[in-house]
Motif scaffolding. Sequence first.
Motif, PDB file in Angstrom:
ATOM      1  N   VAL A 142     -77.910  26.787  -0.097  1.00  0.00           N
ATOM      2  CA  VAL A 142     -78.806  25.966   0.698  1.00  0.00           C
ATOM      3  C   VAL A 142     -79.449  24.920  -0.208  1.00  0.00           C
ATOM      4  O   VAL A 142     -80.013  25.257  -1.243  1.00  0.00           O
ATOM      5  N   LEU A 154     -81.340  21.141   0.775  1.00  0.00           N
ATOM      6  CA  LEU A 154     -82.553  20.801   1.512  1.00  0.00           C
ATOM      7  C   LEU A 154     -82.672  21.723   2.719  1.00  0.00           C
ATOM      8  O   LEU A 154     -81.719  22.390   3.105  1.00  0.00           O
ATOM      9  N   SER A 155     -83.840  21.736   3.318  1.00  0.00           N
ATOM     10  CA  SER A 155     -84.054  22.560   4.507  1.00  0.00           C
ATOM     11  C   SER A 155     -83.074  22.160   5.599  1.00  0.00           C
ATOM     12  O   SER A 155     -82.961  21.002   5.960  1.00  0.00           O
ATOM     13  N   LEU A 175     -87.695  16.752   1.967  1.00  0.00           N
ATOM     14  CA  LEU A 175     -87.023  18.032   1.751  1.00  0.00           C
ATOM     15  C   LEU A 175     -86.485  18.618   3.053  1.00  0.00           C
ATOM     16  O   LEU A 175     -86.069  19.767   3.092  1.00  0.00           O
ATOM     17  N   GLU A 197     -82.694  31.825   6.913  1.00  0.00           N
ATOM     18  CA  GLU A 197     -83.161  33.176   7.242  1.00  0.00           C
ATOM     19  C   GLU A 197     -83.329  33.335   8.750  1.00  0.00           C
ATOM     20  O   GLU A 197     -83.809  32.447   9.427  1.00  0.00           O
ATOM     21  N   GLU A 207     -90.057  24.252   3.033  1.00  0.00           N
ATOM     22  CA  GLU A 207     -90.641  25.168   4.011  1.00  0.00           C
ATOM     23  C   GLU A 207     -92.102  25.441   3.671  1.00  0.00           C
ATOM     24  O   GLU A 207     -92.958  25.482   4.566  1.00  0.00           O
ATOM     25  N   ALA A 229     -85.148  23.839  -0.590  1.00  0.00           N
ATOM     26  CA  ALA A 229     -85.390  24.226   0.802  1.00  0.00           C
ATOM     27  C   ALA A 229     -86.662  25.073   0.901  1.00  0.00           C
ATOM     28  O   ALA A 229     -87.444  24.950   1.849  1.00  0.00           O
ATOM     29  N   HIS A 257     -85.410  30.161  10.048  1.00  0.00           N
ATOM     30  CA  HIS A 257     -85.946  29.271   9.026  1.00  0.00           C
ATOM     31  C   HIS A 257     -84.947  28.191   8.650  1.00  0.00           C
ATOM     32  O   HIS A 257     -83.735  28.372   8.810  1.00  0.00           O
ATOM     33  N   GLY A 258     -85.432  27.121   8.082  1.00  0.00           N
ATOM     34  CA  GLY A 258     -84.586  26.058   7.564  1.00  0.00           C
ATOM     35  C   GLY A 258     -83.807  26.489   6.329  1.00  0.00           C
ATOM     36  O   GLY A 258     -82.912  25.792   5.880  1.00  0.00           O
ATOM     37  N   THR A 259     -84.168  27.651   5.771  1.00  0.00           N
ATOM     38  CA  THR A 259     -83.430  28.193   4.628  1.00  0.00           C
ATOM     39  C   THR A 259     -82.267  29.067   5.089  1.00  0.00           C
ATOM     40  O   THR A 259     -81.541  29.616   4.279  1.00  0.00           O
TER      41      THR A 259
END
Lengths: 403, 273
Positions: B238, B240-241, A136, B114, A94, A90, B110-112
Motif C-alpha cells: 500500500v 498512498l491511502s 496522501l 484494513e 489516515e 497511507a 480503511h484506506g490502508t
Amino acid sequence: MDKERLRSLLRRAMIVLLTVSAVFLSWRTGYFNAPARETGSGTEASAAEEQRAPMPLRPIGILATRADGSRAAALYDASAVDAAFAPLAALLGEALGTASEPEAMSEAEFRALLEGESALLDLGAEYPLKLLASWLGAGGGNGGAAELLCLAGSASGVALAYRTADGGFFRCDTATNRELLSARLAELTGEAAGLAFEEAGLGSLDPFLILPETGPTAFAVAVSPAYPDAGALMDAFGMNRYVASAYRENDGTQVYVDGDRTLRIAADGTVSYRARAAEGDGQSAIESALRLSEAALGRLDGDAVLGFVRCEAEGERETVVLDYRVNNVPVTLAAGNAAVLEYRNGALSGATLLSRAFQLTESDEPVLPTRFAAAIAAAGEGGGLHLRYVERSDGLRCLWVYD
Amino acid sequence: METKKLERIILLILVLLNLVLLFLLLRGRIEEASARRARLESLTTLLAERGITLGPDADLEQAGLPAYTVQRDLALEDQRMQGILGAHGSEDQGGGIWYYHSERAKIVMHGTGELTILPLGAWGQRKGTPYEQAARILRSAGIECWVPPDSDPEDWDQALCCCWEGAPVFNAVMEFGFSAKKLDVADGVTVFNRETARSDWTGMDAVSLLLSFAETVRREGILCSRVDGLTPGYRMRVGLSGESTLEPVWRLVTDVGEFYVSGETGSIVTLAE
C-alpha cells in the motif's frame, strides 16, 4: 447458377477465408502486433484529474523507533527516504485525516513519544495538515501546520504529534490501528540513528535533529542557467501563446503580453510574471505554486525537483517560496529562491522563477559526517543544522548550514 | 477473363502467405517446446546438483503473473458492501475510513486496506463448515479467496487470502474468528477493487522461478531438499491511502518451510516488505 459463376463465388469465398486466416496467423506469430500498452483508466487520466492527483511528498528525514528500541533512519538521500516513507504514507494519511482536535503539549512530552514506538518525519518546511492529508490520499485533517510530524503508539492507539515552525507542540488522537503502525515500523530499513537531545554536548542544537551513525553521501552537481521555452511558460501561466504580442527589450529580455498578463524572460533565464489577479481555482496557494512551477520549469530541471520552503500569508496575500532540491538536498542559489509566487485572494498575481538545469555527476562530493557537523555547530551558536547545495563562484558545493 | 486471372493470382498469393505464416508459427512453437525442454533439463540437473527433488504437486507448467496497480473505488466498494450487508447505510469517518452498517453487520474499511466485519444478531450464525461460511461472506462481496491446501476447513479460526484475478494475494488475509459456531469478528486486509495499470511483463514462470531459487539455496546455504508445491500469487504494498501495487510473488512449500519468492527478481522476500 451456372458453373462459371459458382466457381467465381467459390474463389472469392476462398480469398476472404485465406485473408482472415492470414490475419489470424500474423497475430499468432506476433510479428505484426502493435506494441502492447498499459491498460486501465489510470493511464488515460484527464488533464483535470492530473491537476487533482495527489502531489508527491518527500520528507527531508525519517526516524523509526521500533517496539524493541531499535531504530532505522533515512536522511536526505532521495531513494532511502522514499523507501522509508513508502510503508508509512497511507498510515500517515489516515492519521492526519482522522486526527482529533489538537491539544497543546510540552517539548518533554514530545520527546517522550519518540522514546517509544514511533516514526518521526522531518518535512523540511511547515506544511498545512489538511494539504498533507489530501496529498496522501486521505480527506479530513485539522487546520494546523507542521514542520515535524510524529506517529507514536499510545495507550489509546496511535497519536499524531507535531511541531509548528514557531516551536509549538501539539498532539491529536487518531483512528489508526496501533498494530499496523508496529508492522510498518518493522518493515522500515535504514541505518541506526539518534536524536540531538539524546546526545551529550548537543544541547544547543535543534533537539530533534536526526543523527545517523554514518553519512551523508553526496554527489557533485553541476548547475547552469537554462533558457525556458516561452510557449511552455505561457501555457503554464494560462496565457494564450497564439495571441500574445511579443517584443525584445534592449537588454535582451523577451516580453510577452496577453491582455493584463505580462511574461518577461531575461537573457539569464530569469522569468518574471505579472497579472491583474483573476479568480482562484480552488487549489491552495502551495499546491498551485508547486504545480505551476513544475509545469513552467520541470522539463529544464534535469536532476532537480522543486520543493516547498515556506508560505507567508498577510491578509488576502500569500507568497509561496520554492527552492530546487537535488537528491532531496535543498539548493541555495546565489540569485535567490528558485520560485517566488504571489497570490491575491487565491489567484496568481505575480511570480519570479530562476530557471536552472542541474546534473548529478558520478563524483562524490566530500561532506562532513552528520555527527561531526553537529558537534561543530553545538560548539558554536547552535540552532538548526541543514545540508544544502550552495551556489558559489566555483559552482555548487554541498555544505552544512547553521541557522 | 481478366477478373478470373486476377482472382487466381490473389488466391495463389494468399495460399503462399498462409503457408509461410503457418511455417513461421510451427517453427516458433517447435523452438518454444525445444527451449522449454532444455530449460526443464537444466532445472532438473541444477536441482539434482543441489540435492533438491520436486514433489508430485510441483506444477512446472504454471506461468508468471503481471504486476498491477490497484486503487480503491468507493462506488465499487459500496457494491461489495451491498453483497455482504444488503441495504445499508454508509458514513465517511475521514482519513479514508468508511463505516458501513445494516441490521446484518457493521463494517469498517480503511484506506490502508484494513477491513473489519462485526456480525449482528443471528447473521453470524450460518450453515456450513467455518471455511465455507467465511468464503461465502467474501464471495458475497465479489472477493474470491484462497487457502493453503493443508488448511483445515473445520478449524474455528480461519485465515483466507483474498484473490486478484484468481491468484492469491498472500498478505491480504482476512481472519475469521468463530465462537460457539457463530462468527464473532472478521478482521484483516483486502485488495482494492479497481485496476489502474497492468505491466506487460508477466514475471518469472515456474521453471525460471525454481532455477533462481536453486541458486539462492546455494548462495545462502539453505538446507532444502524437496520442493513440494509452488503457487503464483501477489504481495500487496500500500502506497498512498487507497492505492496499492500487486507484485508477483511465488509461494514455495519445501521440506524446511515455506518461502515467498519475488516473481520479478527471484529473491526471497517477506510478505511484510
